[in-house]
Design an enzyme around this catalytic site. Structure first.
Site, PDB file in Angstrom:
ATOM      1  N   LYS A  13      19.564   6.345  34.893  1.00  0.00           N
ATOM      2  CA  LYS A  13      18.499   6.264  33.878  1.00  0.00           C
ATOM      3  C   LYS A  13      17.469   7.356  34.114  1.00  0.00           C
ATOM      4  O   LYS A  13      17.003   7.996  33.175  1.00  0.00           O
ATOM      5  CB  LYS A  13      17.778   4.913  33.963  1.00  0.00           C
ATOM      6  CG  LYS A  13      18.524   3.753  33.385  1.00  0.00           C
ATOM      7  CD  LYS A  13      17.576   2.562  33.378  1.00  0.00           C
ATOM      8  CE  LYS A  13      18.241   1.301  32.904  1.00  0.00           C
ATOM      9  NZ  LYS A  13      17.314   0.167  32.946  1.00  0.00           N
ATOM     10  N   ASP A  69      13.950  -1.856  29.241  1.00  0.00           N
ATOM     11  CA  ASP A  69      14.915  -2.916  29.454  1.00  0.00           C
ATOM     12  C   ASP A  69      15.903  -2.858  28.297  1.00  0.00           C
ATOM     13  O   ASP A  69      15.521  -2.551  27.165  1.00  0.00           O
ATOM     14  CB  ASP A  69      14.246  -4.279  29.544  1.00  0.00           C
ATOM     15  CG  ASP A  69      15.158  -5.279  30.234  1.00  0.00           C
ATOM     16  OD1 ASP A  69      15.479  -5.076  31.414  1.00  0.00           O
ATOM     17  OD2 ASP A  69      15.579  -6.259  29.586  1.00  0.00           O
ATOM     18  N   TYR A 151      27.824  -0.799  30.975  1.00  0.00           N
ATOM     19  CA  TYR A 151      28.862  -1.072  29.980  1.00  0.00           C
ATOM     20  C   TYR A 151      29.399   0.203  29.321  1.00  0.00           C
ATOM     21  O   TYR A 151      30.187   0.121  28.372  1.00  0.00           O
ATOM     22  CB  TYR A 151      28.307  -2.022  28.909  1.00  0.00           C
ATOM     23  CG  TYR A 151      27.935  -3.391  29.427  1.00  0.00           C
ATOM     24  CD1 TYR A 151      28.884  -4.410  29.504  1.00  0.00           C
ATOM     25  CD2 TYR A 151      26.638  -3.683  29.843  1.00  0.00           C
ATOM     26  CE1 TYR A 151      28.553  -5.673  29.970  1.00  0.00           C
ATOM     27  CE2 TYR A 151      26.292  -4.939  30.319  1.00  0.00           C
ATOM     28  CZ  TYR A 151      27.247  -5.933  30.380  1.00  0.00           C
ATOM     29  OH  TYR A 151      26.921  -7.183  30.848  1.00  0.00           O
ATOM     30  N   LYS A 172      25.697  11.397  25.015  1.00  0.00           N
ATOM     31  CA  LYS A 172      25.063  10.069  25.092  1.00  0.00           C
ATOM     32  C   LYS A 172      23.565  10.199  24.795  1.00  0.00           C
ATOM     33  O   LYS A 172      23.002   9.425  24.028  1.00  0.00           O
ATOM     34  CB  LYS A 172      25.276   9.450  26.484  1.00  0.00           C
ATOM     35  CG  LYS A 172      24.713   8.033  26.585  1.00  0.00           C
ATOM     36  CD  LYS A 172      24.893   7.393  27.953  1.00  0.00           C
ATOM     37  CE  LYS A 172      24.179   6.048  27.987  1.00  0.00           C
ATOM     38  NZ  LYS A 172      24.100   5.463  29.334  1.00  0.00           N
ATOM     39  N   HIS A 177      20.644   4.379  22.572  1.00  0.00           N
ATOM     40  CA  HIS A 177      19.531   3.439  22.473  1.00  0.00           C
ATOM     41  C   HIS A 177      18.334   3.910  23.306  1.00  0.00           C
ATOM     42  O   HIS A 177      17.216   3.992  22.824  1.00  0.00           O
ATOM     43  CB  HIS A 177      20.028   2.076  22.962  1.00  0.00           C
ATOM     44  CG  HIS A 177      20.830   2.150  24.248  1.00  0.00           C
ATOM     45  ND1 HIS A 177      21.976   2.898  24.357  1.00  0.00           N
ATOM     46  CD2 HIS A 177      20.619   1.637  25.474  1.00  0.00           C
ATOM     47  CE1 HIS A 177      22.449   2.820  25.583  1.00  0.00           C
ATOM     48  NE2 HIS A 177      21.621   2.065  26.298  1.00  0.00           N
TER      49      HIS A 177
HETATM   50  P1  IMP Z   1      18.560  -2.983  32.436  1.00  0.00           P
HETATM   51  O1  IMP Z   1      17.822  -2.361  31.320  1.00  0.00           O
HETATM   52  O2  IMP Z   1      18.702  -2.027  33.567  1.00  0.00           O
HETATM   53  O3  IMP Z   1      18.018  -4.309  32.860  1.00  0.00           O
HETATM   54  O4  IMP Z   1      20.023  -3.170  31.918  1.00  0.00           O
HETATM   55  C1  IMP Z   1      20.591  -4.401  31.567  1.00  0.00           C
HETATM   56  C2  IMP Z   1      22.103  -4.280  31.632  1.00  0.00           C
HETATM   57  O5  IMP Z   1      22.549  -3.388  30.620  1.00  0.00           O
HETATM   58  C3  IMP Z   1      22.669  -3.767  32.947  1.00  0.00           C
HETATM   59  O6  IMP Z   1      23.872  -4.447  33.198  1.00  0.00           O
HETATM   60  C4  IMP Z   1      22.932  -2.319  32.697  1.00  0.00           C
HETATM   61  O7  IMP Z   1      23.997  -1.847  33.475  1.00  0.00           O
HETATM   62  C5  IMP Z   1      23.272  -2.326  31.217  1.00  0.00           C
HETATM   63  N1  IMP Z   1      22.842  -1.074  30.603  1.00  0.00           N
HETATM   64  C6  IMP Z   1      21.558  -0.644  30.437  1.00  0.00           C
HETATM   65  N2  IMP Z   1      21.554   0.566  29.863  1.00  0.00           N
HETATM   66  C7  IMP Z   1      22.865   0.902  29.678  1.00  0.00           C
HETATM   67  C8  IMP Z   1      23.500   2.060  29.157  1.00  0.00           C
HETATM   68  O8  IMP Z   1      22.884   3.053  28.743  1.00  0.00           O
HETATM   69  N3  IMP Z   1      24.846   2.035  29.136  1.00  0.00           N
HETATM   70  C9  IMP Z   1      25.580   0.991  29.587  1.00  0.00           C
HETATM   71  N4  IMP Z   1      25.036  -0.099  30.102  1.00  0.00           N
HETATM   72  C10 IMP Z   1      23.681  -0.141  30.153  1.00  0.00           C
END
Ligand code: IMP
Length: 193
Positions: A13, A69, A151, A172, A177
């Site tokens: 990220k 998030d 994912y 990407k 998003h």
């Molecule tokens: P968080 O925003 O890091 O809490 O992400 C929540 C979940 O979504 C985690 O399992 C991350 O691996 C997944 N996730 C967040 N951003 C992405 C992305 O850009 N690609 C794929 N999975 C993501």
């Protein structure tokens, strides 16, 4: 130049966001401010979790800060895993186990449509701001590609035939998003300077 903390320990990220914000901000990671805490993500929405993380760092460390998030919202699963995307297969937050569970849950389902939704919460000079980004797409039946994280190997964004993990960071970052939400943050920062 603005100094801003990006409240994440996720190096993928950090790299994505640094590529978008460039040198308009002096961006610091949690590691760089010596924050090793396990920041709570106990809200029931992605917006709530983004705000919790930004508030945590702002209150304890005193920096202007933003946090993101993300939830993966799958139509055939009524929007799941959503805010629980990280813990979908259990508290260990294993990305592999999460993807495998998702593929199992979707076995035999015709509707594979899904979307990633990111909310970025910014706390600047004591005020809260929110920026949202959404990318529509679909979940394929098996993992493909090796870049990215989470994912990415099972998500094909609308308008493409390959997964985020096959498309690579540059593509990407032109459609994702998080890129959309961070681009809104970038515009906001450009307008106030
Ligand atoms: P968080 O925003 O890091 O809490 O992400 C929540 C979940 O979504 C985690 O399992 C991350 O691996 C997944 N996730 C967040 N951003 C992405 C992305 O850009 N690609 C794929 N999975 C993501």
């Amino acid at each position: 130049m603005n100094t801003l903390v990006f409240a994440t320990n996720n190096l993928h990220k950090l790299e994505e966001v640094r590529a978008i914000l460039g040198d308009r901000v002096h961006l610091l990671s949690l590691q760089e401010i010596h924050c090793l805490d396990d920041i709570p993500e106990t809200a029931d929405s992605v917006k709530g979790n983004a705000l919790l993380k930004a508030q945590y760092v702002n209150k304890r460390y005193g920096f202007d800060c933003f946090a993101d998030d993300t939830g993966l919202e799958v139509t055939a699963l009524n929007g799941a895993p959503g805010v629980y995307s990280a813990r979908y297969a259990g508290p260990l937050k294993s990305p592999e186990a999460n993807r495998q569970k998702l593929l199992r849950e979707l076995e035999g389902k015709d509707d594979r449509s899904a979307r990633f939704r990111t909310v970025v919460a910014l706390i600047r000079n004591g005020k809260e701001y929110f920026f949202e980004g959404i990318v529509n797409g679909k979940i394929i039946a098996e993992e493909k590609g090796s870049t990215g994280f989470g994912y990415d190997p099972v998500f094909v964004p609308e308008g493409y035939t390959q997964t985020f993990a096959e498309l690579g960071m540059e593509i990407k970052n032109s459609v994702s998003h998080r890129a959309m939400a961070i681009n809104k943050l970038k515009q906001f920062l450009d307008n106030i300077q």
